[in-house]
Design a protein around this motif. Sequence first.
Motif, PDB file in Angstrom:
ATOM      1  N   SER A 229      -3.534  10.258   3.011  1.00  0.00           N
ATOM      2  CA  SER A 229      -4.020  11.604   2.669  1.00  0.00           C
ATOM      3  C   SER A 229      -5.531  11.683   2.440  1.00  0.00           C
TER       4      SER A 229
ATOM      5  N   ASP B 170       4.915  16.200  -0.128  1.00  0.00           N
ATOM      6  CA  ASP B 170       4.572  14.785   0.055  1.00  0.00           C
ATOM      7  C   ASP B 170       5.214  13.923  -1.035  1.00  0.00           C
TER       8      ASP B 170
ATOM      9  N   HIS C 275       8.313  11.002  -0.695  1.00  0.00           N
ATOM     10  CA  HIS C 275       8.183   9.592  -1.070  1.00  0.00           C
ATOM     11  C   HIS C 275       9.391   9.131  -1.893  1.00  0.00           C
TER      12      HIS C 275
ATOM     13  N   ARG D  86       5.695  -1.191   5.958  1.00  0.00           N
ATOM     14  CA  ARG D  86       4.439  -0.814   5.305  1.00  0.00           C
ATOM     15  C   ARG D  86       3.867  -2.053   4.637  1.00  0.00           C
TER      16      ARG D  86
ATOM     17  N   HIS E 251       3.828   6.879   4.748  1.00  0.00           N
ATOM     18  CA  HIS E 251       3.145   7.331   5.964  1.00  0.00           C
ATOM     19  C   HIS E 251       1.974   6.409   6.286  1.00  0.00           C
TER      20      HIS E 251
END
Lengths: 662, 63
Positions: A80, A404, A408, A587, A613
């Motif tokens: 972000s 967002d 998560h 990730r 993300h």
Amino acid sequence: MSHSHRSFSSLVVLWIIFSFAQLFLCCKCLAMEKVLVLGMDGLDPQLLEKFMDEGRLPHFKRLADQGGYTPLGTSIPPQSPVAWSNFITGGNPGTHGIFDFIHRNPANYLPEFSLAQAEPPGKSIRLLGYQFPLGGGGMKLMRDGEAFWTVLEREREDVSVTICRMPANFPPVEMRGNALSGMGTPDLLGGYGSFSYYTTDPPKDYETVSGGKVYVVYPLNNQVKGILHGPQNSFKVAEDRAPIPKTEVEFMVKMDPENPVALIEIQGQEILLEEGGWSDWVQIEFDQIPLLWWDSAHGMVRFYMKSIRPEFSLYVTPIQVDPARPDIPIATPKEYAPQITKAIGPFYTQGLAEDTKALSGEVFDDREFLIQAGIVYEELVRHFEYELSRFEKGLLFFYFGTSDQCAHMLWRAMDEKHPGHIPDLLEYSDALGEIYEDMDAMLAKALEIADDDTVIMIMSDHGFGPFYYGFHLNSWLADEGYLAVKNPYMRGKGEFLSNVDWGKTKAYALGLNSIYINLKGREGHGTVTSLQKEALVEEICEKLLAIQDPRNGEYVISKAYKTEEVYMGPNTIKAPEIIVGYKRGYRASWATSLGSIPEGWFEDNVEAWSADHCMAAEELPGVFLANRPIKLKDPALYDVTVTVLSLFGVKPTGQMIGRNIF
Amino acid sequence: MFGSKVKLDKELLDRAKRISLVAGYASVEEFIAHALEKEIQQFDGADSEEEIKKRLQGLGYIS
């Protein structure tokens, strides 16, 4: 009438017609200058399309049918702070210098928050154990590049601009219009949200809980005493080498001996709460020098009386900067935050206010997390309605983070393949769908105030994917011989790359997608010359793309971006050399982000934080919708910037690389 | 070099030697330099690692 006379008369008539036409077009043009941009963080194209197809998002569908809808190219990496900075500047990380949530100080390799940093205070005088600063200090926005609304205000003095909760804008840049800062705004302690939890029943590993502090309490005569720890006392002189003392405020909780009700007494205020109840915002003053009123730090908290008996548990929100009397610059002009407070009441001021850490630390369960996220959302709605009610023309940008933060945390409830999924969570399997319905309701409010000439745009900074597995990037670098471990027996211990032998290290990872070369002349103990760098980057990138997860044979990394190739602009020189683009499902591990080097390369992610993300940009585009036809193919974040300026007839500046979408 | 010599109490030096071995430092000099660097950071006004960690931990993205 002579021929020349007739010609002259014709010219006058033509001139009058032309002038009227110009006036009409100009009025039409001014009437169109009402542009509303809604930023919905993390709104994912796959989920949006699914819920639109199911008929759950009628206003999104209407907008897509009336104007257009397209996936929106995100930033590299799709984090972000990076993505919103691309939008703000119309450029890329080489323009604005934000590469990751976490940067590092190349001199000592310690991590730093990328968006804002504290500036050292100036000189001070000392008196009676206190120091009185004579200036300096404060917070500094680390993002470079000119914000597009600065350009707009410069080129069009007649346009009114309001920018609400834009990420990567703390402290907000000076402007004629109004701005309230968003993601990147700290709590009153200077961090990114630290709750307090007073309980007789601490969760497991409570001493190391992340993002908050757990205090074990012992009720006596139906009373519990607690201390709310405030910010550091900036006036107090630390003795010898002791840490700077913190301010604190005592409070008392008196429990009804029979009923599930308790009274909280704090600074002369009384708050009566039933079990399961939330208080309103309670203003707190943290005195720094006794008997002086002007030195107090102004905060506010909400209390959540989780349980009274048999176990006592009281949650207190991170201490917010009080928007009615802010001690740090959360708005510009500074009167704007008190003005909003007067209109809608007090509100969360920290960025990313949904308390994901309380859920991860088992202080909240999923139901409680959704209630707290709901409080944040309701405040956003009130603020949004207030801005809509006074929005007549110009530009209004408004940001929602709910989409967002909830994605998560709630992904594991709807994804039965997720290592963190448990059957009990099925109750919340549709919670994310309901969040998207909430976003649809926000769009409905915007459509209500829009006339035919209002341009409405919805944008998200990136999409979302499951976070099934963590990859220990530093461990891989160590096993491949790029990072030297000082003490192999201590490999799993320590953070901040403290177990790295820098004299023998060529590359290291810090943050969520970044690999840095240990460069001579830049890093504190650099070993790689600039001549050796390119070949080393090439070699590491090749190897990254070949990594397979032995448990399922899948490739782990779909892109290894060389920043010299994908960034342009003056800040490219400060960038990590490689941005790691993980495949959906993978990730950087929890240990990697702050520089730990555990054994092995993979771990299952069983945390509540179950989707992410921070992967390859191509895997997770955001979305763009507008009530105007979309003509540009494959638009990206920086194209939205140029589009907004174009609607006001303003040309992009040299730093902007985008094109008009309409 | 004369300028780089520092006198240490023998007992303290012995303890530093023992700990530097256990902690995996290449030499006692490296360990002492590391310890001094950490201390100097406090006086330079730099944040301690614990403070940095506390501030960053509010971010959901890290643990």
